[in-house]
Design a protein around this motif. Structure first.
Motif, PDB file in Angstrom:
ATOM      1  N   ASN A  49      -4.197  -7.980   0.355  1.00 25.67           N
ATOM      2  CA  ASN A  49      -5.443  -7.316   0.735  1.00 25.67           C
ATOM      3  C   ASN A  49      -6.121  -6.659  -0.457  1.00 25.67           C
ATOM      4  O   ASN A  49      -7.341  -6.740  -0.614  1.00 25.67           O
ATOM      5  CB  ASN A  49      -5.170  -6.270   1.811  1.00 25.67           C
ATOM      6  CG  ASN A  49      -4.864  -6.879   3.166  1.00 25.67           C
ATOM      7  OD1 ASN A  49      -4.332  -7.979   3.248  1.00 25.67           O
ATOM      8  ND2 ASN A  49      -5.169  -6.160   4.228  1.00 25.67           N
ATOM      9  N   ALA A  50      -5.323  -5.976  -1.295  1.00 29.56           N
ATOM     10  CA  ALA A  50      -5.916  -5.296  -2.437  1.00 29.56           C
ATOM     11  C   ALA A  50      -6.562  -6.278  -3.394  1.00 29.56           C
ATOM     12  O   ALA A  50      -7.646  -6.015  -3.938  1.00 29.56           O
ATOM     13  CB  ALA A  50      -4.856  -4.469  -3.160  1.00 29.56           C
ATOM     14  N   ASP A  51      -5.924  -7.421  -3.614  1.00 26.42           N
ATOM     15  CA  ASP A  51      -6.508  -8.420  -4.492  1.00 26.42           C
ATOM     16  C   ASP A  51      -7.813  -8.952  -3.918  1.00 26.42           C
ATOM     17  O   ASP A  51      -8.816  -9.079  -4.619  1.00 26.42           O
ATOM     18  CB  ASP A  51      -5.524  -9.571  -4.721  1.00 26.42           C
ATOM     19  CG  ASP A  51      -6.030 -10.556  -5.764  1.00 26.42           C
ATOM     20  OD1 ASP A  51      -5.993 -10.230  -6.955  1.00 26.42           O
ATOM     21  OD2 ASP A  51      -6.487 -11.650  -5.372  1.00 26.42           O
ATOM     22  N   LEU A  52      -7.825  -9.239  -2.627  1.00 27.58           N
ATOM     23  CA  LEU A  52      -9.038  -9.753  -1.996  1.00 27.58           C
ATOM     24  C   LEU A  52     -10.139  -8.701  -1.938  1.00 27.58           C
ATOM     25  O   LEU A  52     -11.330  -9.043  -1.974  1.00 27.58           O
ATOM     26  CB  LEU A  52      -8.723 -10.270  -0.589  1.00 27.58           C
ATOM     27  CG  LEU A  52      -7.949 -11.588  -0.527  1.00 27.58           C
ATOM     28  CD1 LEU A  52      -7.530 -11.896   0.901  1.00 27.58           C
ATOM     29  CD2 LEU A  52      -8.771 -12.739  -1.098  1.00 27.58           C
ATOM     30  N   ALA A  53      -9.779  -7.428  -1.853  1.00 27.65           N
ATOM     31  CA  ALA A  53     -10.793  -6.371  -1.866  1.00 27.65           C
ATOM     32  C   ALA A  53     -11.538  -6.362  -3.201  1.00 27.65           C
ATOM     33  O   ALA A  53     -12.756  -6.146  -3.251  1.00 27.65           O
ATOM     34  CB  ALA A  53     -10.151  -5.011  -1.605  1.00 27.65           C
ATOM     35  N   VAL A  54     -10.813  -6.608  -4.289  1.00 25.75           N
ATOM     36  CA  VAL A  54     -11.459  -6.675  -5.599  1.00 25.75           C
ATOM     37  C   VAL A  54     -12.292  -7.945  -5.707  1.00 25.75           C
ATOM     38  O   VAL A  54     -13.426  -7.927  -6.211  1.00 25.75           O
ATOM     39  CB  VAL A  54     -10.418  -6.584  -6.731  1.00 25.75           C
ATOM     40  CG1 VAL A  54     -11.100  -6.654  -8.094  1.00 25.75           C
ATOM     41  CG2 VAL A  54      -9.609  -5.294  -6.617  1.00 25.75           C
ATOM     42  N   VAL A  55     -11.765  -9.069  -5.239  1.00 26.11           N
ATOM     43  CA  VAL A  55     -12.509 -10.330  -5.241  1.00 26.11           C
ATOM     44  C   VAL A  55     -13.814 -10.166  -4.461  1.00 26.11           C
ATOM     45  O   VAL A  55     -14.877 -10.624  -4.901  1.00 26.11           O
ATOM     46  CB  VAL A  55     -11.656 -11.470  -4.648  1.00 26.11           C
ATOM     47  CG1 VAL A  55     -12.497 -12.722  -4.410  1.00 26.11           C
ATOM     48  CG2 VAL A  55     -10.486 -11.791  -5.567  1.00 26.11           C
ATOM     49  N   ALA A  56     -13.739  -9.501  -3.303  1.00 28.44           N
ATOM     50  CA  ALA A  56     -14.935  -9.269  -2.485  1.00 28.44           C
ATOM     51  C   ALA A  56     -15.959  -8.435  -3.240  1.00 28.44           C
ATOM     52  O   ALA A  56     -17.163  -8.722  -3.208  1.00 28.44           O
ATOM     53  CB  ALA A  56     -14.546  -8.585  -1.182  1.00 28.44           C
ATOM     54  N   ALA A  57     -15.480  -7.396  -3.938  1.00 21.48           N
ATOM     55  CA  ALA A  57     -16.397  -6.534  -4.686  1.00 21.48           C
ATOM     56  C   ALA A  57     -17.038  -7.282  -5.848  1.00 21.48           C
ATOM     57  O   ALA A  57     -18.223  -7.077  -6.148  1.00 21.48           O
ATOM     58  CB  ALA A  57     -15.655  -5.301  -5.192  1.00 21.48           C
TER      59      ALA A  57
END
Length: 483
Positions: free
Chosen positions: A386-394
């Motif tokens: 989730n944390a990795d995807l949160a950065v990808v999303a940003a």
């Protein structure tokens, strides 16, 4: 919004054994079991007490590929580095996120040589502490990762690292709003079965999930990441089979090549690409390639300017991954002729944000296309993924290498509490599975990630009580499944 003031308190590390659903080979190692570390970091954020979290698999033979180092030694080194990073951070005075990251990064990289570690490994320890701080600040203030960056909560001061970015706002390099969907770029590892010819019926798992590349293409995957081994004849034969599959699907398939440091020089890789170009059966595949990731081994990749003739022969933008081992690595790589850099949380979150700013600034200045990709196949549910995807999303990156759902068994390594929380808080991203608790929900080749926009880095607090303390863990817990 002013930068949050953070004081670091005590810490706790918990470990999870993770066993593979299918073996995965990259470089010289085959992964059948691994261990994931979760960090719980006590913080005071503007006077509020909170715990921030970060999680990452201890990926042996990626951070440190020296042949004399065993998998067990790699894991022990990474765990030691994490403990060292935590111990250093606990002594720091109060500061904002950027200041704390900058000091820890400098100390860890400064100590790496004397400890026998490379800078990439030192960065892993820094990144775990950095993420836990970011997560805790977001939880304390009720802000998402994207909101923290847009509002200045992180105290990001890129001009202190790159003077040319002094007047540039981080928001200019972010997606706005953050992405709520992202395409999966499926990794094709060296041992992966291409089609049924590689996987006899008696060798199939028959667990209801795709097992071959052909299965994934039938399920709607539109992006691939293909690893190559540096053996021209074997690589070309494998690429022909992949190209044949691509030609039989109704979807348009785009792919990237991962050189995985298998070439001694850019000229050597150019020779390989010339062989690809001469092969008429690979014409369609060659035209579908977006970029090439780290073909040259890290010791030589940034040693000098890339030969323009070799780049012309390759005909594709080159990206650094393993060579991105310091905050200024991408900046140096741009001057040498590279066009891209990978985002991986294990290399650093603030570094990725500044790399996005560098790509925007120098791309506009030089009139070239500079870019970031999202590359990390081994992030696991729930906290790490989730944390990795949160950065990808940003960052607004449209497709992301994702493959732990293929090689590992979903949420099988997690406690019932972690599984329940992940499914309840992220019904768009995960789906129940009676055999493993839950697993990633890939629908028509896409991940829905809107639920990651929650305070912190996009996940519920991990169940630390269910994890094993480092003092109680030994590598032999994995050896029955490890080469």
């Amino acid at each position: 919004m002013s930068a949050a003031r953070v004081r670091i308190g005590g810490a706790r590390i918990g470990l999870d054994d993770v066993f593979a659903r299918m073996p995965f080979r990259f470089g010289s190692v085959t992964i059948e079991a691994a261990v994931a570390a979760t960090l719980a970091l006590e913080l005071s954020v503007d006077g509020r007490k909170i715990t921030g979290y970060a999680s990452e698999i201890l990926a042996y033979k990626w951070f440190d590929k020296r042949p004399e180092k065993s998998a067990a030694q790699n894991v022990a080194d990474l765990l030691s580095i994490l403990q060292d990073a935590v111990a250093r951070a606990e002594t720091f005075p109060e500061g904002d996120i950027f200041t704390l990251w900058q000091r820890l990064d400098a100390e860890m990289r400064g100590a790496a040589d004397g400890q026998g570690h490379n800078a990439l490994m030192a960065g892993y320890g820094t990144s775990m502490v950095e993420r836990a701080i970011i997560d805790g600040v977001g939880r304390a203030l009720g802000l998402t990762f994207h909101q923290m960056l847009k509002g200045g909560t992180a105290g990001l001061a890129p001009g202190e690292v790159f003077p040319e970015l002094a007047d540039m706002d981080a928001g200019a390099a972010l997606g706005s709003p953050p992405r709520d969907r992202v395409a999966v770029r499926h990794t094709v590892g060296m041992l992966d079965p291409i089609d049924g010819a590689d996987l006899p019926r008696d060798k199939r798992l028959n667990d209801g999930l795709p097992e071959t590349l052909a299965d994934y293409l039938q399920d709607g995957i539109r992006y691939l990441k293909v690893k190559i081994a540096g053996d021209t004849d074997a690589d070309l034969a494998r690429l022909r089979r992949i190209s044949s599959l691509m030609g039989r699907t109704d979807n348009t398939i785009r792919l990237t090549l991962d050189g995985n440091e298998q070439f001694a020089s850019v000229d050597a890789f150019a020779g390989f690409m010339e062989a690809v170009r001469r092969d008429p059966d690979l014409e369609a595949l060659r035209r579908a390639i977006l970029f090439v990731e780290q073909p040259v081994e890290r010791g030589a990749a940034l040693s000098g300017h890339l030969d323009p003739r070799a780049l012309d022969a390759i005909g594709l933008p080159l990206l650094i991954d393993e060579s991105d081992d310091a905050p200024d690595a991408f900046r140096r790589a741009i001057d040498l002729g590279y066009r891209g850099v990978s985002h991986k949380n294990c290399k650093g979150v603030l570094r990725s944000i500044m790399n996005a700013m560098l790509a925007r600034y120098h791309g506009n200045l030089r009139g070239v296309s500079l870019f970031q990709s999202a590359e990390d196949l081994s992030v696991l549910p729930v906290a790490g993924l989730n944390a990795d995807l949160a950065v990808v999303a940003a960052l607004g990156i449209p497709h992301v290498e994702r493959n732990a759902h293929h090689f590992f068994n979903g949420m099988a390594h997690l406690s019932p509490r972690d599984v329940s929380a992940g499914l309840a808080d992220h019904p768009d991203l995960y789906q129940p599975d009676a055999r493993v608790g839950g697993r990633l929900a890939i629908r028509d080749g896409m991940l829905s990630i809107g639920s990651l926009q929650r305070p912190g880095m996009g996940f519920p607090p991990p169940d630390m009580e269910a994890r094993v303390a480092p003092r109680d863990w030994t590598f032999d817990r994995l050896e029955r499944r490890t080469n």
